[in-house]
Write an enzyme that holds these catalytic residues in place. Structure first.
Site, PDB file in Angstrom:
ATOM      1  N   ARG A   7      28.686  40.480  49.380  1.00 16.21           N
ATOM      2  CA  ARG A   7      28.626  40.688  51.083  1.00 16.21           C
ATOM      3  C   ARG A   7      27.127  41.460  51.135  1.00 16.21           C
ATOM      4  NH1 ARG A   7      32.094  36.619  50.774  1.00 16.21           N
ATOM      5  NH2 ARG A   7      34.454  37.423  50.625  1.00 16.21           N
ATOM      6  N   LYS A  51      42.547  42.398  40.509  1.00 14.51           N
ATOM      7  CA  LYS A  51      42.915  40.975  41.232  1.00 14.51           C
ATOM      8  C   LYS A  51      43.038  39.831  40.290  1.00 14.51           C
ATOM      9  CE  LYS A  51      38.610  40.095  43.473  1.00 14.51           C
ATOM     10  NZ  LYS A  51      37.898  39.870  44.657  1.00 14.51           N
ATOM     11  N   HIS A  52      43.724  38.851  40.610  1.00 15.02           N
ATOM     12  CA  HIS A  52      44.622  38.504  41.539  1.00 15.02           C
ATOM     13  C   HIS A  52      45.927  38.253  40.869  1.00 15.02           C
ATOM     14  CE1 HIS A  52      40.363  36.717  42.667  1.00 15.02           C
ATOM     15  NE2 HIS A  52      40.893  36.967  44.042  1.00 15.02           N
ATOM     16  N   ASP A 112      34.438  43.000  49.353  1.00 15.86           N
ATOM     17  CA  ASP A 112      34.086  42.233  48.111  1.00 15.86           C
ATOM     18  C   ASP A 112      32.929  42.132  47.917  1.00 15.86           C
ATOM     19  OD1 ASP A 112      36.857  40.836  48.021  1.00 15.86           O
ATOM     20  OD2 ASP A 112      36.578  39.959  49.939  1.00 15.86           O
ATOM     21  N   ASP A 145      46.026  38.961  49.299  1.00 16.25           N
ATOM     22  CA  ASP A 145      44.662  38.331  49.280  1.00 16.25           C
ATOM     23  C   ASP A 145      44.636  37.717  50.833  1.00 16.25           C
ATOM     24  OD1 ASP A 145      42.615  37.351  48.850  1.00 16.25           O
ATOM     25  OD2 ASP A 145      42.874  35.819  47.015  1.00 16.25           O
ATOM     26  N   HIS A 198      41.459  29.255  48.561  1.00 15.58           N
ATOM     27  CA  HIS A 198      40.773  29.168  50.069  1.00 15.58           C
ATOM     28  C   HIS A 198      41.054  28.061  50.946  1.00 15.58           C
ATOM     29  CE1 HIS A 198      38.374  32.288  47.672  1.00 15.58           C
ATOM     30  NE2 HIS A 198      38.312  32.823  48.855  1.00 15.58           N
ATOM     31  N   ARG A 200      33.065  34.358  37.838  1.00 15.59           N
ATOM     32  CA  ARG A 200      33.342  35.593  38.165  1.00 15.59           C
ATOM     33  C   ARG A 200      34.479  36.238  37.298  1.00 15.59           C
ATOM     34  NH1 ARG A 200      36.668  34.014  43.344  1.00 15.59           N
ATOM     35  NH2 ARG A 200      36.767  36.194  43.815  1.00 15.59           N
TER      36      ARG A 200
END
Length: 295
Positions: A92, A190-191, A84, A272, A203, A160
Site C-alpha cells: 500500500r 494468515k490466512h 497490508d 479477512d 476476493h 506472495r
C-alpha cells in the site's frame, strides 16, 4: 490473549487494559484525513482498530498526521493501526516515497541455496519494512503469509507465499515475525487454516477445498509451529473435510476445532476483509456470522 510485541517493543495491551477495545471491528477510512463524520462515528463506537489502504496514503507527513489523529481521538498511543504491506504485489505504501520490498517467493528461492542466509534475509527485510511502518505510526502489518503454495492453485497467493514446503514456510515465517517485532510492529499470521490450495480468488468468489485430512495437515503445519503469534487472520474458504457448508471465517467448527484447538492458536483472531466477494449477503449478515463463529 497475547498482543504484546516481542523484542522489547511497546505493547498493544495498553489500549485493551484501558477499556478502549469495545467494538470488535477494524474499520477503513475514506481518504487521506479523517472527515468530521468519521471522527464522530469512531469516537462513539470505539472500534478495535483501523486499517489503511492505498486511498489513505500519499506521503510520510500525511500518513503520520492521519495516524496521529486516530491516536488523539482515542487517547491511546498504542492504537491498532494496520496495513497490508507484504512486499511484491501487495504494497500500500509504494516507491518512490517508500522502499519497494520483494515478495515472499524471493526468500523461498534463496532458501534453496542457503537456508540460514534466507532466514536472516527474511528477518532483516521484515525489520526494514517495519521501520517504514513505525515511522508513520502504523503498529500492525498483515504479514507473514503462512499459506503453503500448491501446484495448480490460483495465483492469488502465488509468489506472495514463502514456499511450497511446510517446514520452510514455518522457518521463514518465524523470521518475518521476529523481524517485524524488532522494527516495532506486530505481525499477523494468515490466512488460517491455509489459503494455498484455493482454486479461485477469494476476493472475487468463494473457493472450496476438497483435500482430505492428510493433505490438509501440510497446510496446518506452519500455523502449528507459529501458534504463539499475537494475531491471526482467517480465510474465506470452505474446507469440505471440516465444514462443507461454511467458509472458515464463518465456521465455529473450523475456528474452535481447527484454529483454536488443533493449531493451538489463542491470539487475537480477525477475519479477512468482509467486503470480499467470497462471502455472500450484506455486510451486517457477514459480520454477524463471523462474530458468531469466533472471529
Amino acid at each position: 490473549m497475547r498482543l504484546a510485541r516481542r523484542g522489547g517493543a511497546a505493547s498493544l495491551d495498553a489500549c485493551f487494559l484501558a477499556g478502549f477495545w469495545m467494538l470488535p471491528a477494524i474499520f477503513g477510512l475514506s481518504g487521506t484525513a479523517l472527515t468530521e463524520e468519521e471522527r464522530g462515528f469512531f469516537a462513539e463506537v470505539s472500534p478495535a482498530g483501523y486499517i489503511l489502504f492505498g486511498r489513505n496514503i500519499e506521503n510520510r507527513a500525511q500518513v503520520r498526521a492521519l495516524t496521529d489523529s486516530l491516536r488523539a481521538l482515542h487517547g491511546c498511543d498504542d492504537l491498532l493501526v494496520m496495513i497490508d504491506q507484504e512486499g511484491g504485489r501487495v504494497q500500500r505504501m509504494k516507491a518512490p516515497e517508500w522502499m519497494a520490498f520483494p515478495p515472499g517467493a524471493l526468500f523461498d528461492r534463496l532458501y534453496d541455496i542457503a537456508p540460514i542466509s534466507a532466514m536472516q534475509a527474511a528477518r532483516l527485510n521484515a525489520e526494514a519494512l517495519a521501520h517504514n511502518l513505525a515511522e508513520v505510526g502504523i503498529t500492525v502489518d498483515a504479514l507473514p503469509l503462512l499459506d503453503v503454495r500448491q501446484e495448480g492453485a490460483h495465483d492469488v497467493i502465488g509468489d506472495r507465499a514463502l514456499g511450497s514446503e511446510p517446514m520452510r514456510v514455518a522457518a521463514l515465517g518465524r523470521a518475518v515475525l521476529d523481524g517485524l517485532s524488532a522494527g516495532g510492529v506486530v505481525g499477523i499470521v494468515k490466512h488460517m487454516p491455509g489459503h494455498g490450495r484455493a482454486g479461485v480468488d477469494s476476493h472475487k468468489e468463494l473457493p472450496t477445498v476438497t483435500a482430505d485430512e492428510a493433505a490438509l495437515e501440510r497446510d496446518l503445519y506452519p500455523f502449528e509451529r507459529l501458534n504463539d503469534a499475537p494475531m491471526g487472520m482467517t480465510s474465506h474458504i470452505v474446507y469440505t473435510t471440516w465444514d462443507a457448508g461454511r467458509p472458515a471465517t464463518q465456521s465455529p467448527t473450523v475456528i474452535d476445532d481447527i484454529i483454536r484447538k488443533r493449531i493451538g492458536f489463542d491470539g487475537l483472531l480477525m477475519s479477512d476483509d468482509l467486503d470480499m466477494k467470497a462471502l455472500s449477503g450484506g455486510l451486517t449478515r457477514k459480520t454477524e456470522r463471523a462474530l458468531k463463529a469466533g472471529c
